[in-house]
Design an enzyme around this catalytic site. Structure first.
Site: not given
Length: 582
Positions: A242-244, A246, A267
């Protein structure tokens, strides 16, 4: 792909009142007040771990009473098992990354499953537990984590201490430390691994993820020698982040040329696609300068954090419009006219109204300057004493001035820190002048590193170019999930150009642009957020469920998926129908 290189392995058992998923706290405990230490000056390793898990959950998931976690989606069952933890090294790196395998007692050796993940943001090694751990551990998967060269192993020169493998503070030379920068004077401040390691870790996120998976396989061999070896051929490796994090799993997918991964779910990824979209540093330095003025527009009057409680414009943002006009970057004699020009400038650069409205929170919390000051230092491989644009980190004292670290706060850094200050008693200093708009000087200096062409700018731009993803193999099941209202990593700059690039190159990624979802599920407990949005985590869980059905139950991997018909939660509690998931 080289095999993982790691040092001492710390093995701990977590059963009874101290499980893998919630450290025995359960959903109510995770959502509660921060755990207290029996000795705040010298917390035990077990206490630091429990609080690190708690803070990681609270930093990612909406655990509030209206949010529906544990009722509409997700669950926090008791998962007993063991943890294997070590410091691993990318060849040529100066600082290690922390790797961790959580092995549940009910690991299914018939359906061998290893979920590998990387922390969101710059968080510590448990930073993705609310996604990868919450989904994988209850179904019998082992879960391998990496902090991808970041984490809260802050080094304080005031007492020459860092963080040991068990999370406790230790002095230089006593034991192996998570981050041990070169010696310097006690007054130089506080060093942060992501920012000051000299490694540009973002360029190696994919290698960190692959090493975490290799570490997980090696620990499975150690745990079950009669069933060894565990390999990608007999153990399905699912990458999720998720985020970084991801962005990390998408980088890893591009390095996978030998069917290492069985599937990938990313994500809201911070993904940089060369020649497509925009790099985070580009639009974040832009946002730091222009969004404060643009958000004064009346079109954002109802956006959370865009106005004072009485509806008046934020004074600092009014001053930003005046500063840009004084520099000749805006015209007009009214704030309304100046705000409109700033808004139109950002619209022409690809910002949507939806992204700008949600970005009011990131702007109010000064996240753009916080992120870019730290990332610039990382990209330029700077140490603690020579961060670009005059920035530095130090303990915060009386009146918000640099001071000596509070020992109680320092003892809890590994459990509480987000990976990039400010926060937890550490401030970001410098990069300011004595004008009415003091932060603009530093923000413009950081922006010049992106748009400039001098030696320093070229070095930063080359480091960002090194973070670009490569194409994944053509048959890899890959699903990208992103919130349509994301104001930190807008879809127009990240996921959408990445997915379009894959499709142009003959890949078939699945893509959900979830309506009314934004970047921070944890923000849904803040005033104005929960009413307007839905959480993103349930869409990640749903994508992983579909991947599981494909890998283990013979379900056909879909060629395409329809956008969920989500609708905002409103003032009541979240209900399943609001997510639009069938």
């Amino acid at each position: 792909m080289s095999d993982v290189e790691y040092g001492e392995v710390r093995i701990t058992v977590h059963r009874g009142h101290d499980d893998l998923l919630s450290a025995g706290l359960g959903l109510a405990g995770l959502a509660g007040i921060p755990l207290l230490f029996s000795n705040p000056l010298h917390p035990a390793a077990e206490e630091l771990r429990r609080r690190a898990i708690q803070s990681s959950w609270k930093g990612i998931a909406d655990l509030g009473p209206l949010g529906g976690y544990g009722r509409v989606y997700g669950n926090v069952p008791d998962v007993p098992g063991r943890e294997y933890q070590a410091f691993a090294s990318i060849p040529g790196s100066q600082a290690p990354h922390r790797v961790l395998l959580q092995l549940p007692d009910h690991f299914d050796r018939r359906k061998r499953c290893l979920v590998v993940t990387a922390s969101s943001g710059s968080r510590g090694v448990y930073g993705a537990i609310a996604l990868a751990g919450a989904w994988g551990l209850p179904r019998g998967c082992a879960v391998a984590y990496t902090d991808k060269g970041a984490g809260a192993g802050y080094f304080d020169y005031a007492d020459d201490s860092g963080v040991a493998l068990d999370g406790r503070r230790a002095k230089r030379g006593e034991v192996a430390l998570e981050f041990e920068p070169p010696s310097a004077a006690p007054t130089v401040g506080i060093a942060v691994k992501h920012v000051h390691s000299g490694d540009n870790p973002e360029a190696d996120w994919g290698r960190h993820v692959i090493q975490a998976a290799q570490f997980g396989l090696a620990m499975l061999d150690r745990a079950f020698p009669d069933d060894a070896p565990f390999t990608p051929e007999n153990t399905k490796i699912i990458a999720a982040g998720l985020s970084n994090g991801g962005g990390g799993v998408l980088q890893a997918a591009g390095l996978d040329g030998a069917n290492f991964f069985a599937g990938v779910v990313a994500l809201e990824p911070n993904v940089h696609t060369a020649g497509h979209g925009r790099a985070l540093y580009d639009y974040a330095t832009e946002a730091a300068i222009w969004l404060p003025c643009a958000l004064n527009s009346k079109r954002f009057v109802s956006a959370p954090f865009a106005r004072m409680p009485d509806g008046a414009p934020l004074p600092a943002w009014v001053l930003r419009c005046a500063s840009l006009r004084a520099r000749g970057q805006l015209g007009g004699h009214t704030m309304a006219g100046q705000s409109e020009q700033a808004y139109q400038y950002l619209r022409a650069r690809g910002w949507t109204d939806e992204a700008m409205a949600t970005a009011a929170s990131s702007t109010a919390f000064d996240l753009w300057r916080t992120i870019t000051a730290g990332y610039a230092s990382s990209y330029l491989r700077r140490g603690i004493a020579d961060m670009p644009c005059g920035f530095h980190y130090a303990a915060v004292g009386m009146g918000g001035l640099p001071s000596v670290t509070d020992p109680l706060t320092r003892a809890a850094w590994w459990a509480d820190g987000s990976g990039i200050p400010p926060g937890n008693g550490i401030g970001l200093f410098g990069g300011m002048d004595v004008s009415a708009d003091p932060a603009l000087k530093g923000s413009e200096c950081l922006r010049a590193l992106w748009i400039g062409d001098d030696h320093e700018a070229q070095a930063l731009q080359a480091s960002i170019a090194a973070t670009a993803v490569k194409l994944p193999r053509i048959d890899l099941p890959l699903w990208v999930v992103h919130g349509a209202s994301d104001g930190l990593l807008p879809t127009a700059f990240s996921s959408e150009p990445y997915v379009a690039w894959l499709r142009n190159e003959g890949r078939q990624p699945l893509y959900w642009k979830a309506p009314h979802a934004q970047h921070f599920d944890a923000f849904l407990a803040l005033p104005g957020f929960g009413e307007r949005h839905v959480p993103l985590l349930p869409y990640g869980y749903a994508a992983l469920d579909r991947l599981w059905a494909h890998l283990y139950e013979g379900a056909t991997w879909p060629g395409e998926v329809s956008t969920p018909a989500a609708r905002p939660r409103g003032t009541g509690v979240l209900e399943h129908g609001m997510l639009g998931l069938t």
